[in-house]
Design a protein around this motif. Structure first.
Motif, PDB file in Angstrom:
ATOM      1  N   TYR A   1      64.639  -6.813  46.801  1.00 28.25           N
ATOM      2  CA  TYR A   1      65.263  -5.761  45.997  1.00 28.25           C
ATOM      3  C   TYR A   1      64.281  -4.757  45.415  1.00 28.25           C
ATOM      4  CZ  TYR A   1      69.007  -9.133  46.449  1.00 28.25           C
ATOM      5  OH  TYR A   1      69.934 -10.014  46.961  1.00 28.25           O
ATOM      6  N   ILE A   2      63.028  -4.813  45.872  1.00 30.09           N
ATOM      7  CA  ILE A   2      62.065  -3.779  45.495  1.00 30.09           C
ATOM      8  C   ILE A   2      61.603  -3.066  46.757  1.00 30.09           C
ATOM      9  CG2 ILE A   2      61.335  -5.043  43.432  1.00 30.09           C
ATOM     10  CD1 ILE A   2      58.767  -5.817  44.914  1.00 30.09           C
ATOM     11  N   THR A   3      60.976  -1.924  46.588  1.00 28.67           N
ATOM     12  CA  THR A   3      60.616  -1.102  47.738  1.00 28.67           C
ATOM     13  C   THR A   3      59.451  -1.682  48.526  1.00 28.67           C
ATOM     14  OG1 THR A   3      58.999   0.247  46.559  1.00 28.67           O
ATOM     15  CG2 THR A   3      61.323   0.952  46.446  1.00 28.67           C
ATOM     16  N   VAL A   4      59.243  -1.132  49.712  1.00 26.78           N
ATOM     17  CA  VAL A   4      58.113  -1.505  50.563  1.00 26.78           C
ATOM     18  C   VAL A   4      56.797  -1.302  49.811  1.00 26.78           C
ATOM     19  CG1 VAL A   4      56.793  -0.766  52.585  1.00 26.78           C
ATOM     20  CG2 VAL A   4      59.272  -1.156  52.775  1.00 26.78           C
ATOM     21  N   ALA A   5      56.627  -0.140  49.187  1.00 27.98           N
ATOM     22  CA  ALA A   5      55.397   0.150  48.443  1.00 27.98           C
ATOM     23  C   ALA A   5      55.194  -0.842  47.308  1.00 27.98           C
ATOM     24  CB  ALA A   5      55.440   1.576  47.907  1.00 27.98           C
TER      25      ALA A   5
END
Length: 317
Positions: free
Chosen positions: A91-95
């Protein structure tokens, strides 16, 4: 240096790893290969300290690697382990996944580091995409970037390219292993793909039923192929008597890959063609010799039921 001495491990009564020993110098890459279930993944987990040894010892430089009985949080700070399940936060971005363990004390430097790593695995355009929306191959590339973020001293990779598209895999392999060499990061890669091995690993360890079959310079392991099992991990294997091949000396079994046989006008190895498989730069020919399959490569297709003579390339007449 990593030093592994006579380690054994079992989950229950069945031994998974038995009396395994090897060492690897700083900046070198060791490939661990073997059939599914031979203990490759378990060996990497033992090196990382995820399990307690039944016997033997593991040392990273002067530090003994100990398991859960001795550490509240299993694992070694100087090492990073990339498992087959990737372990990304969905649920968090790739970065954010890549930068998860990077310090926030210098946000500009952190952002630059994340960009560098995403470029390495060709995932820059997905920096702001949440991990849950990625494909399996994309997740694997992000996972590779994340384990490199803190530049570990020892990197443990379990089938690191298994989900990645073929058209992207070759370039990614070259970039990742070149990066490891440049940074002098020691690496152990467990894999079933010989293309992960031949061009990039300094040494290769062959496992079977949790025991070491052979261990040495990758080129030597490939060329010497001490038994059928070892040879079969690299390619289709032909098992042929040395006398049939016209080799001098005591009769022995020779393990040959398809590219090592060629069609000649006459020889002791007369085969009947079964089928031709197009490979792009030629054909893989399946044939029969004394009720045994023989594979060889040829520039042109050969009709089924044709009889041809084969000889080992560079064979002395």
């Amino acid at each position: 240096m990593l030093s592994v001495k006579n380690i054994s491990f079992s989950y229950t009564d069945k031994r998974i790893i038995g009396n395994v020993s090897f060492s690897i110098e700083k900046g070198k890459c060791l490939a661990v290969i073997g059939e599914s279930g031979c203990g490759k993944s378990t060996l990497l987990q033992l090196v990382y300290g995820l399990h307690d040894l039944n016997q033997g010892s593991l040392f990273w430089n002067e530090t003994e690697v100990l398991g859960p009985k001795f550490n509240l949080i299993p694992g070694m700070e100087q090492m990073k382990y990339l498992a087959q399940d990737f372990d990304l936060m969905p649920y968090i971005t790739v970065a954010e996944n890549v930068g998860k363990y990077l310090s926030n004390s210098n946000l500009k430097l952190k952002k630059s580091r994340i960009t560098e790593l995403l470029s390495l695995v060709e995932m820059e355009e997905f920096a702001d995409t949440k991990a849950q929306f990625l494909s399996g191959g994309q997740m694997q590339r992000v996972a590779i970037a994340r384990v490199l973020a803190l530049e570990p001293e020892l990197l443990l990779l379990d089938e690191p390219f298994s989900h990645i598209d073929t058209f992207r895999k070759n370039g990614l392999r070259r970039r990742v292993f070149s990066y490891l060499k440049e940074k002098e990061i020691t690496c152990i890669v467990a894999t079933h793909d010989s293309k992960d091995i031949l061009s990039f690993s300094d040494e290769t360890l062959v496992l079977r039923d949790g025991k070491v079959v052979t261990n040495g310079c990758t080129k030597s392991v490939y060329e010497e192929r001490i038994d059928f099992y070892t040879a079969s991990l690299f390619d289709d294997v032909n098992v042929i008597s040395s006398s049939i091949l016209g080799l001098k000396g005591e009769e022995r079994t020779v393990y040959l890959f398809p590219y090592q046989l060629k069609v000649v006008s006459h020889s002791e190895l007369k085969v009947t063609v079964v089928q031709s498989y197009f490979k792009g730069n030629g054909f893989l020919i399946e044939s029969i010799f004394l009720n045994q399959k023989v594979f060889f490569e040829n520039e042109f297709q050969i009709d089924a039921n044709s009889e041809v003579y084969l000889e080992m390339k560079n064979c002395p007449h």
